[in-house]
Scaffold this active site. Structure first.
Site, PDB file in Angstrom:
ATOM      1  N   ASN A   1      -8.876   1.832  10.081  1.00 31.38           N
ATOM      2  CA  ASN A   1      -8.085   1.515  11.263  1.00 31.38           C
ATOM      3  C   ASN A   1      -8.671   2.197  12.499  1.00 31.38           C
ATOM      4  O   ASN A   1      -9.166   1.548  13.411  1.00 31.38           O
ATOM      5  CB  ASN A   1      -6.639   1.928  11.052  1.00 31.38           C
ATOM      6  CG  ASN A   1      -5.706   1.512  12.177  1.00 31.38           C
ATOM      7  OD1 ASN A   1      -4.510   1.726  12.124  1.00 31.38           O
ATOM      8  ND2 ASN A   1      -6.214   0.891  13.242  1.00 31.38           N
TER       9      ASN A   1
ATOM     10  N   LYS B   1       0.848  -1.182   0.000  1.00 28.46           N
ATOM     11  CA  LYS B   1       0.000   0.000   0.000  1.00 28.46           C
ATOM     12  C   LYS B   1       0.889   1.239   0.000  1.00 28.46           C
ATOM     13  O   LYS B   1       1.711   1.433   0.899  1.00 28.46           O
ATOM     14  CB  LYS B   1      -0.923   0.031   1.211  1.00 28.46           C
ATOM     15  CG  LYS B   1      -1.902   1.211   1.133  1.00 28.46           C
ATOM     16  CD  LYS B   1      -2.471   1.573   2.472  1.00 28.46           C
ATOM     17  CE  LYS B   1      -3.144   2.951   2.363  1.00 28.46           C
ATOM     18  NZ  LYS B   1      -3.520   3.477   3.681  1.00 28.46           N
TER      19      LYS B   1
END
Length: 326
Positions: A278, A169
């Protein structure tokens, strides 16, 4: 070490260092006893998979048995296929144990991991891999905290050396206040990484033109923000995210801004292939319960999208007919 080659597996191009069909099947984490393989148009007997060498440009079909008519709703990126459309992070939890429990509750198959220096003064300090097995969960190394293309590239080169990961990522931030991506540096890093054999999933602004440029530069997925990182503001830009999805030929995942389950559902109702989050889970008062809520929200949003929602109307439309009313 065997040189990396390019093969086509089930219609998708992928890089591999495997030199036999058996080695490729193991690389894909499949059980050779449960699959059948066609190699360049010829069936490869299961007992001989270890003797079938593969070369650059080969084509393979790998099949297995599934329940009739179920039609699993999976998604794929860089030749890897996943059932869960939820990707979760590994930061901000009180400890690795809580992180692992939240991951299990979420049902996610991919976790983002930051690359940080080893604590050389205490090398026996617990590590994430002690709690989340990278052989069972796909690690997605990210470049969180990088503000230049060079720093991001360097970080991912180290990640590949540490764990062999090429699915990564990429995020290159423009400033610390908004954590918005610097698209010039992001595009530069994408091109370099793709040329080096990486498969970058790229955090980007909610701009259909920029997203297409990233795809052309080698991004295997584009990940527009729904709102600033860690803000919990929800999906603020439904129109542009929908436009990005309509114009993309790679997966589109909302990255950043999700605060609660309804936000995750909205992202999926827009047709996105997945959602990454997250803070929404890690900072909830009950992270385990929130992780489970996010799992259900992603599934519900996906089902709603596939169902095809009703048309919106300017005025009321009764559910029951008025004819015959007493």
């Amino acid at each position: 070490m065997t040189a990396s080659i390019t093969v086509t597996v089930n219609g998708e191009t992928r890089r591999t260092s495997a030199d036999t069909v058996a080695a490729l099947v193991r690389e894909l984490e499949l059980d050779p006893a449960k699959v059948a393989v066609e190699h360049n148009g010829t069936i490869a007997p299961r007992s001989e998979l270890g003797h079938h060498g593969i070369a650059d440009g080969d084509t393979l079909e790998i099949v297995h048995f599934v329940g009739g008519g179920q039609g699993d709703d999976t998604w794929s990126v860089a030749g890897r296929t996943f059932k869960s459309r939820l990707i979760v992070g590994t930061g901000k939890y009180k400890d690795f144990e809580q992180n692992a429990a939240a991951l299990e509750a979420s049902g996610a198959e991919i976790v983002t991991v930051a690359v940080r220096r080893v604590n050389v003064s205490d090398p026996k300090t617990p590590m994430l891999t002690d709690y989340i097995d990278p052989k069972k969960i796909t690690y997605l190394p990210n470049t969180a905290g990088c503000f230049t293309a060079d720093d991001a590239i360097r970080t991912l080169r180290l990640a590949r050396e540490a764990g062999g990961w090429d699915l990564v990522k990429l995020e290159v931030l423009g400033e610390a206040r908004t954590l918005y991506p610097d698209m010039r540096e992001t595009l530069k890093a994408t091109e370099v990484l793709a040329n080096e054999g990486f498969h970058p999933m790229v955090y980007c602004v909610d701009d259909p033109i920029a997203a297409k440029q990233l795809e052309e530069a080698g991004a295997v997925a584009v990940m527009p923000l729904g709102a600033p990182i860690g803000s919990g503001l929800g999906i603020q830009n439904r129109v542009t995210i929908r436009l990005i999805k309509e114009g993309a030929s790679v997966p589109v995942l909302v990255d950043a801004g999700v605060g609660t389950a309804s936000d995750a559902a909205v992202a999926m109702e827009l047709g996105c292939d997945g959602v990454l989050m997250n803070t929404a889970i890690a900072e909830a008062k009950d992270p385990i319960r929130m992780a489970r809520a996010m799992k259900l929200a992603v599934e519900a949003g996906r089902d709603a999208y596939l169902s095809g929602r009703m048309a919106t109307r300017k005025y009321a439309d009764p559910s029951s007919p008025l004819a015959g009313l007493i």
